[in-house]
Design an enzyme around this catalytic site. Structure first.
Site, mmCIF file in Angstrom:
data_model
loop_
_atom_site.group_PDB
_atom_site.id
_atom_site.type_symbol
_atom_site.label_atom_id
_atom_site.label_comp_id
_atom_site.label_asym_id
_atom_site.label_seq_id
_atom_site.Cartn_x
_atom_site.Cartn_y
_atom_site.Cartn_z
ATOM 1 N N HIS A 79 0.822 -1.204 0.000
ATOM 2 C CA HIS A 79 0.000 0.000 0.000
ATOM 3 C C HIS A 79 0.858 1.257 0.000
ATOM 4 C CE1 HIS A 79 -2.263 3.182 2.258
ATOM 5 N NE2 HIS A 79 -3.109 2.933 1.276
ATOM 6 N N GLU A 82 1.980 1.853 -3.431
ATOM 7 C CA GLU A 82 0.891 2.409 -4.244
ATOM 8 C C GLU A 82 0.884 3.929 -4.159
ATOM 9 O OE1 GLU A 82 -3.460 3.618 -3.460
ATOM 10 O OE2 GLU A 82 -3.226 1.489 -2.956
ATOM 11 N N HIS A 83 1.058 4.462 -2.964
ATOM 12 C CA HIS A 83 1.106 5.916 -2.782
ATOM 13 C C HIS A 83 2.317 6.520 -3.495
ATOM 14 C CE1 HIS A 83 -1.837 6.989 0.599
ATOM 15 N NE2 HIS A 83 -2.063 5.707 0.338
ATOM 16 N N GLU A 159 -4.286 7.910 7.131
ATOM 17 C CA GLU A 159 -5.241 6.965 6.566
ATOM 18 C C GLU A 159 -5.523 5.830 7.550
ATOM 19 O OE1 GLU A 159 -5.876 4.380 2.426
ATOM 20 O OE2 GLU A 159 -4.056 5.565 2.726
#
Length: 459
Positions: A79, A82-83, A159
């Site tokens: 993840h 991904e950022h 997040e």
């Protein structure tokens, strides 16, 4: 199924480009598009669904990597990466990437799951070349600089905090941990505060190089697209990045395995000062490669997939004990989960759980009547077709199908598979899945007396 080979013409004295293999997988009928697949030298697959009647196109790249590929120390790396792919390449800054798509009124995003990651852009059909260029540049030329890792760490921690502030969302992560334990599938996709703080640019770069090999990627495009043009542009982008040099490389096949879940009668509770308690009662389901997945989908729809479902009627309509109550399935390559979620006042948790357990037990012992099954079949068919009304959904379907199953099904084939489910099939799967002893995950401000009654739900 038809197939053909294509090669680029080379000038005298120039090396001949290796052969790309192209297949027509589905010929468009009844409003569905034509689906084609090209496997490029280097093992990169390009799949498109062409619908000339629309004016939009969605382009995506799927990576065969998710949080289940992480070690405990790397939890959250997929993840995090991904950022970072949005933070800049040698050709574009982070602002350039977002501004390029914004300037044509498009949308761009990405998502990370436990077994795959997807990056995509949706634009007008005339702007598809731009979308291809931007997304391919991100996937092949990301810089992953230390300063970007440090900046994005704060956003990811926020997040995580946002998810923690939503117990209705967080309880599903807790249920995965209840069922799968401290395993890659049982850990949160986002990682934890500790693991995210421990990640650095060097570790993430190594993860990127290992998992973003062309053999582990699927390029997917849907809408008013020309397959040959998409293939040429994608091939050029990846060749410029030096990523298609191994002409003998073959695509990595779908995941496989034989994981067995044995979390029977387990209870995980997290005490929080919330207005509602959030509960998930569930048991092992089936893997996504299991042919009975269509049957379980029908069963899930009948039990908790809509306003006419048993759980909605019994918990909300007849007794008003919860506003939100539904059932769901999660399927992975080698296992699956079946769960029932409800959010209610803490004092109502024991009653809600008893009703849900009673309905699951009744469905396992007696099965469902033919009329309920027929209604679920119709509902599932309708929602399947209506869910494919935009090019983004079509891109997701063909990209995920190629990555997870290595094959494509037409919409007609999907509807036929749902139609083929019989009442006896549903009853058999209900006996097998719902007859298992459930486990339970709860987040909320339960008092000791209420908590002690939860064991009755999993007894």
């Amino acid at each position: 199924m038809t197939s053909r080979n294509s090669t680029a013409t080379a000038r005298t004295g120039s090396p001949v480009r290796a052969v790309a293999r192209t297949q027509t997988l589905i010929k468009g009928t009844n409003g569905s598009g034509t689906v084609r697949r090209t496997t490029l030298p280097g093992g990169l697959r390009v799949v498109t669904e062409t619908l000339p009647s629309v004016r939009s196109a969605t382009f995506g790249i799927w990576a065969n990597v998710g949080s289940r590929d992480e070690t405990p120390a790397l939890n959250g790396a997929t993840h995090y990466l991904e950022h970072l792919l949005f933070k800049g390449t040698s050709r574009r800054s982070a602002l350039d990437i977002s501004a390029a798509i914004d300037a044509v009124g498009g949308e761009m995003n990405a998502f990370t799951a436990k077994e795959y990651t997807c990056y995509y852009a949706r634009v007008l059909d005339t702007d598809l070349p731009l979308a291809i260029d931007v997304v391919c540049d991100m996937l092949t030329g990301s810089l992953i600089r230390e300063e970007d890792v440090d900046v994005e760490r704060g956003a990811i921690l926020e997040e995580i905090a946002m998810t923690e502030d939503d117990p209705g969302d967080c309880v599903h992560d807790l249920f995965a941990h209840t069922m799968l334990g401290d395993t890659p599938l049982g850990r949160p996709v986002l990682g934890t505060v500790d693991t995210v703080n421990a990640l650095n640019a060097d570790r993430i770069r190594r993860f990127y190089k290992k998992h973003y090999d062309p053999t582990r990627l699927v390029v997917a495009a849907a809408g008013n697209v020309d397959h040959a043009k998409v293939v040429r542009q994608v091939r050029t982008a990846f060749e410029k990045a030096g990523l298609l040099t191994d002409h003998d490389a073959v695509p990595v096949g779908p995941r496989s395995g034989s994981r067995t879940l044995r979390a029977a009668g387990k209870i995980d509770m997290v005490s929080r000062k919330t207005e509602q308690a959030h509960v998930v009662l569930g048991m092992p389901g089936i893997a996504r490669t299991d042919e009975r997945r269509w049957t379980l989908a029908v069963l899930n729809t009948a039990l908790g997939g809509g306003m006419s479902s048993r759980l909605f009627q019994e918990v909300r309509e007849k007794r008003g004990l919860a506003y939100s109550v539904y059932s769901y399935t999660s399927s992975f390559a080698d296992c699956g989960l079946f769960g029932v979620y409800a959010g209610c006042r803490p004092s109502q948790v024991p009653d809600v759980l008893k009703i849900c357990r009673d309905e699951l037990d009744r469905a396992a012992a007696e099965g469902l009547p033919d009329d309920e099954i027929a209604r679920a079949v119709g509902q599932l068919k309708g929602s399947t077709v209506l869910g494919l009304e935009d090019t983004g959904a079509l891109m997701n379907r063909i990209g995920k199908s190629e990555l997870c199953w290595g094959d494509q099904m037409s919409v007609d084939d999907v509807l036929a598979s749902i139609d083929a489910v019989t009442p006896d099939d549903v009853r058999e799967v209900a006996r097998e899945v719902l007859g298992r002893r459930p486990s339970l995950s709860v987040i909320g401000p339960l008092k000791d007396k209420q908590a002690s009654r939860l064991h009755e739900a999993v007894a």
